[in-house]
Design a protein around this motif. Structure first.
Motif, PDB file in Angstrom:
ATOM      1  N   ALA A  79     -49.575  19.473  40.458  1.00  0.00           N
ATOM      2  CA  ALA A  79     -50.317  18.213  40.396  1.00  0.00           C
ATOM      3  C   ALA A  79     -50.349  17.521  41.749  1.00  0.00           C
ATOM      4  O   ALA A  79     -49.489  17.735  42.607  1.00  0.00           O
ATOM      5  N   SER A  80     -51.346  16.666  41.922  1.00  0.00           N
ATOM      6  CA  SER A  80     -51.477  15.881  43.155  1.00  0.00           C
ATOM      7  C   SER A  80     -51.715  14.418  42.798  1.00  0.00           C
ATOM      8  O   SER A  80     -52.035  14.087  41.648  1.00  0.00           O
ATOM      9  N   GLU A  81     -51.544  13.562  43.787  1.00  0.00           N
ATOM     10  CA  GLU A  81     -51.809  12.123  43.620  1.00  0.00           C
ATOM     11  C   GLU A  81     -51.031  11.540  42.434  1.00  0.00           C
ATOM     12  O   GLU A  81     -51.556  10.765  41.641  1.00  0.00           O
ATOM     13  N   VAL A  82     -49.765  11.934  42.307  1.00  0.00           N
ATOM     14  CA  VAL A  82     -48.933  11.456  41.202  1.00  0.00           C
ATOM     15  C   VAL A  82     -48.452  10.040  41.524  1.00  0.00           C
ATOM     16  O   VAL A  82     -47.755   9.840  42.518  1.00  0.00           O
ATOM     17  N   PRO A  83     -48.806   9.046  40.715  1.00  0.00           N
ATOM     18  CA  PRO A  83     -48.410   7.658  41.001  1.00  0.00           C
ATOM     19  C   PRO A  83     -46.895   7.473  40.928  1.00  0.00           C
ATOM     20  O   PRO A  83     -46.186   8.225  40.234  1.00  0.00           O
ATOM     21  N   GLY A  84     -46.407   6.443  41.605  1.00  0.00           N
ATOM     22  CA  GLY A  84     -44.985   6.144  41.582  1.00  0.00           C
ATOM     23  C   GLY A  84     -44.469   5.854  40.184  1.00  0.00           C
ATOM     24  O   GLY A  84     -43.366   6.269  39.813  1.00  0.00           O
ATOM     25  N   ARG A 116     -61.399  19.410  33.611  1.00  0.00           N
ATOM     26  CA  ARG A 116     -62.000  18.353  34.444  1.00  0.00           C
ATOM     27  C   ARG A 116     -61.083  17.969  35.611  1.00  0.00           C
ATOM     28  O   ARG A 116     -60.922  16.799  35.943  1.00  0.00           O
ATOM     29  N   GLY A 117     -60.465  18.998  36.191  1.00  0.00           N
ATOM     30  CA  GLY A 117     -59.647  18.782  37.379  1.00  0.00           C
ATOM     31  C   GLY A 117     -58.285  18.176  37.114  1.00  0.00           C
ATOM     32  O   GLY A 117     -57.637  17.667  38.038  1.00  0.00           O
ATOM     33  N   THR A 118     -57.821  18.241  35.869  1.00  0.00           N
ATOM     34  CA  THR A 118     -56.516  17.686  35.537  1.00  0.00           C
ATOM     35  C   THR A 118     -55.607  18.770  34.966  1.00  0.00           C
ATOM     36  O   THR A 118     -56.055  19.855  34.625  1.00  0.00           O
ATOM     37  N   VAL A 119     -54.329  18.437  34.866  1.00  0.00           N
ATOM     38  CA  VAL A 119     -53.369  19.318  34.217  1.00  0.00           C
ATOM     39  C   VAL A 119     -52.366  18.442  33.471  1.00  0.00           C
ATOM     40  O   VAL A 119     -51.932  17.406  33.976  1.00  0.00           O
ATOM     41  N   ALA A 120     -52.037  18.836  32.251  1.00  0.00           N
ATOM     42  CA  ALA A 120     -51.045  18.132  31.444  1.00  0.00           C
ATOM     43  C   ALA A 120     -49.726  18.882  31.571  1.00  0.00           C
ATOM     44  O   ALA A 120     -49.664  20.080  31.291  1.00  0.00           O
TER      45      ALA A 120
END
Length: 228
Positions: A79-84, A116-120
């Motif tokens: 994953a990328s851009e993982v919020p704090g 859609r460009g995401t991963v769970a």
């Protein structure tokens, strides 16, 4: 023929983990226990295997399976851009019944369906699952059931529904709970519950407020797979 192993027996456990690891490497399906309900798993990087999983459940590509990992640090490889605040939830709940939907790493070469460009992603709190994941790497894991049926909470229920589609079944005894994981969308500025499961939205909101955030109004419908 489906092979079944009792994880409570030390000898059977080792044989089962070895058999399940081999099955995963061949792109075959395995049933595994988690801390929520039983899961149906396959190598997350095997596109044919993922399609085999969806076919076994009678589910379309619009319901991509979540990915289970054995260590929290693996999230950054997927994953990328993982919020704090999402990392705060990881620290609080992982391993445990919380699935985080994040932007996927653009460099990944896999096909989980219409993501859609995401991963769970989730790290389960179950020794058998973590031992298997430590050997195989990330697994695409959906709840072990036919689409529209209740998720299996025993190995017997999983076998009854999925039968010969599965190569290896790891029997960890009855599930500790009957609710699947809670799913939180971490791709926006504000966290959003996509599915309320083992962790209530009220509890999540309280934890998030301690992290300087808070939940958006919950969704009632989504295209999220019924992951374990």
């Amino acid at each position: 023929m489906t092979q079944r192993y009792d994880l409570a027996d030390d000898e059977s456990r080792e044989e089962g983990l070895a058999a399940a690891t081999g099955a995963v490497r061949r792109g075959q399906l395995v049933v595994l226990p988690t801390d929520t309900v039983y899961g149906l798993g396959v190598d997350a990087f095997d596109a044919d295997g993922v399609q085999r999983l969806l076919d076994a459940k009678g589910r379309g590509r619009d319901m991509p399976p979540p990915v289970l990992i054995s260590t929290a640090t693996t999230l950054d490889a997927l994953a990328s851009e993982v919020p704090g605040w999402a990392r705060g939830l990881m620290d609080h709940y992982w391993p445990g019944p919380l699935t985080l939907v994040c932007h996927q790493q653009s460099s990944l070469r896999w096909d989980l369906g219409e993501t859609r460009g995401t991963v769970a992603v989730r790290m389960p709190d179950d020794r058998g699952a973590l031992d298997l994941l430590g050997r195989t790497g990330p697994l695409a894991v959906s709840s072990a059931n036919l689409s529209g049926q209740p998720a299996a909470t025993t190995a017997d229920e999983a076998v009854a529904m999925l039968g010969e589609a599965v190569e290896v079944v790891l029997d960890g005894g009855p599930s500790r709970g009957s609710l699947a994981s809670t799913i939180v969308d971490c791709t926006g500025a504000v966290p959003r519950v996509l599915r309320e499961g083992a962790i209530s939205a009220t509890e999540l909101d309280e934890v998030l407020r301690g992290l300087g955030s808070g939940l958006e109004e919950p969704e009632t419908e989504d295209g999220t797979d019924q992951g374990a």
